[in-house]
Design an enzyme around this catalytic site. Structure first.
Site, short mmCIF file in Angstrom:
data_model
loop_
_atom_site.label_atom_id
_atom_site.label_comp_id
_atom_site.label_asym_id
_atom_site.label_seq_id
_atom_site.Cartn_x
_atom_site.Cartn_y
_atom_site.Cartn_z
N ASN A 193 -13.64 5.37 2.94
CA ASN A 193 -12.48 4.56 3.33
C ASN A 193 -12.26 4.75 4.82
OD1 ASN A 193 -9.88 3.15 3.14
ND2 ASN A 193 -8.98 5.18 3.34
N GLN A 194 -12.30 6.00 5.26
CA GLN A 194 -12.25 6.32 6.69
C GLN A 194 -13.69 6.52 7.16
OE1 GLN A 194 -9.31 9.32 7.74
NE2 GLN A 194 -8.11 8.85 5.92
N ASN A 239 -13.29 10.59 3.18
CA ASN A 239 -12.35 9.87 2.33
C ASN A 239 -13.06 8.77 1.53
OD1 ASN A 239 -9.39 7.90 2.70
ND2 ASN A 239 -9.51 9.79 1.57
N HIS A 289 -0.99 16.36 -2.27
CA HIS A 289 -2.44 16.37 -2.06
C HIS A 289 -2.82 16.48 -0.59
CE1 HIS A 289 -2.49 11.93 -1.19
NE2 HIS A 289 -3.64 12.22 -0.59
N TYR A 334 0.83 -1.21 0.00
CA TYR A 334 0.00 0.00 0.00
C TYR A 334 0.86 1.25 0.00
CZ TYR A 334 -2.75 3.90 1.61
OH TYR A 334 -3.31 5.14 1.70
#
Length: 505
Positions: A416-417, A413, A89, A61
């Protein structure tokens, strides 16, 4: 005659040793951080393992993939480009800069995590962080941006950008362009490749550092709360039954027993006047129970914070001895989020106690006949009237800000979070709260000093008398009225100095 100037003492900290709260406070100034051979070898081994995994085409990852919910897409081909893309970012923080002390402590906490050798970063990253801590350099990091769930991504990206010479930083306490700050401190811009950038941002080191600094100050302030209670009781001529060991042993809480023992030590030798009521107000009588409960909460929170500072906060982790790359959630700051919120509740109740003790001391109906607001000539002078008003505002602000951050989970996110702890905000709130508590204690100490000037007896217990002597030496009586904002802060400094000699850090 030639004067020989001794260079300032620079604390030496080894990454091979466990981190302490004292280490975090020391990092506010220049420190020497040593990297032992075993640490270097461990970090090099981890780095080589990462590079081997990438050469073999194993999925890792953030190295072979996009970030966050974009994990299903390929990342950039070149390591350096991947590092740049991550930092670009994430450099999106907002709000005022964090205190330099917090940012530098976060650098030390991040260095300690990376030094465990499970993050796959290069040894040059550790060397650069250690070199930075030996100077006055501090990245300018905005307060808002982290949800504390995938590491303190945004603030640590700003930290890393400053180390690369981008954005802003502080040198000698002066804010300037980061490149200029690096040059003025004799530092070179940091160069990153491999997994270096993700290793620098993918942990909750800012959270742990802020919570640790808050706990270090709260440890002092907790002892100060007991000292000030003893001073108040001694000056008023109170009896000491409220701290008797038989009474508190029967209560059954070990930390309350310890608190009472400390109060008895502070009050040893006091001579009650016999003029006080049979039972004192709760702001005196129930202090062992209140501060004992605070002590219990502090111990639990301290243990969690130290565990975090001495653990590994990152994802994934690399175990070359087992040929394993393990993806998980060791960047999720829930433990410290709960610990920091618990600390905040204890801090605010300690602040409530100080504000109510101040109210007791300025009230002629309850302070043994001292003049109202401790004014030398009531009406012509106003003693600590303004100080009390400000203290009321401070404690109201503390209460208003005490909402637990760890309850505020919001999905972000692309989900995802989808659950987050907001530990960073919890830790920063605790840090703010302990600074406010210092001001409340400074306000109470100033009033205790003024009480002696307007007719209260000097403390009869030697330990209390020593503290009062320090306050009298540093702070003039309020006669006539004068601006007192600096006196409050000076009293808080005196109390910190007194507490430093007896605090377990």
């Amino acid at each position: 005659m030639t004067l020989i100037q001794t260079p300032p003492y620079v604390p030496v900290i080894s990454v091979a040793e466990s981190r302490t709260l004292a280490d975090l406070e020391a990092a506010g100034g220049a420190i020497e951080v040593t990297l032992d051979p075993d640490t270097r070898n461990r970090v090099d081994e981890g780095r080589q393992f990462v590079m081997r995994c990438l050469a073999e085409g194993r999925p890792v990852y953030g190295a072979t993939t996009g970030f966050g919910p974009l994990v299903g897409f390929s990342g950039r081909d070149a390591d350096a480009d991947q590092c740049e893309n991550l930092l670009s970012h994430l450099t999106a923080g907002q709000g005022p800069d964090l205190p330099e002390s917090i940012v530098r402590a976060a650098v030390l906490a991040r260095l300690s995590s990376l030094a465990r050798g499970r993050s796959g970063v290069s040894a040059t990253v550790l060397e650069a962080l250690a070199e930075m801590l030996g100077t006055s350099f501090a990245p300018a990091v905005p307060r808002l941006g982290s949800v504390g769930a995938s590491g303190d991504l945004v603030p640590l990206a700003h930290m890393t950008q400053a180390l690369k010479g981008r954005g802003h930083a502080y040198a000698g306490g002066v804010r300037m362009e980061a490149g200029d700050a690096l040059a003025s401190c004799g530092l070179r811009p940091l160069e990153l490749d491999g997994r270096d950038a993700l290793g620098l941002v993918n942990g909750v080191s800012l959270t742990a550092a802020a919570a640790g600094l808050a706990m270090a100050q709260f440890t002092r302030s907790h002892r100060i709360a007991g000292l000030l209670t003893a001073l108040l009781a001694d000056q008023l001529g109170c009896g000491t039954d409220f701290s008797h060991h038989h009474l508190l042993d029967a209560f059954g809480h070990p930390e309350v027993v310890e608190e009472a023992a400390d109060l008895r030590a502070h009050l040893a030798g006091t001579r009650p006047t016999g003029d006080r009521p049979l039972q004192e107000p709760y702001t005196i009588r129930c202090v062992p129970q209140l501060l004992g409960a605070v002590r219990t909460s502090m111990r639990q929170a301290r243990e969690v914070i130290l565990q975090d500072l001495n653990g590994i906060s990152d994802n994934p982790l690399f175990f070359p001895e087992h040929d394993l790359v393990l993806h998980g959630g060791n960047f999720f700051g829930q433990p410290v989020a709960f610990a920091a919120d618990t600390m905040t509740m204890a801090v605010v109740q300690t602040g409530n106690l100080a504000e109510r003790q101040l109210d007791l001391l300025v009230d002629p109906h309850r302070n043994g006949g001292l003049p109202p607001v401790l004014a030398t000539e009531p009406g012509r002078q106003h003693g600590v009237q303004g100080v009390q008003i400000a203290a009321t505002a401070i404690v109201a602000d503390m209460r208003r800000s005490a909402m637990p951050a760890s309850l505020q989970s919001l999905p972000t996110n692309l989900h995802n979070q989808d659950i987050v702890p907001f530990g960073t905000q919890a830790a920063l709130n605790a840090f703010d709260q302990v600074r406010s508590l210092r001001l409340l204690h400074g306000s109470l100490a100033l009033a205790l000093r003024q009480a002696v000037h307007v007719g209260a007896r000097r403390p009869t217990a030697p330990a209390c008398a020593d503290v009062m002597d320090r306050l009298v030496d540093e702070i003039a009586p309020i006669d006539p009225d004068r601006p007192l904002h600096e006196d409050v802060r000076r009293a808080a400094d005196v109390l910190d100095d007194v507490a430093m000699s007896g605090v377990d850090r």
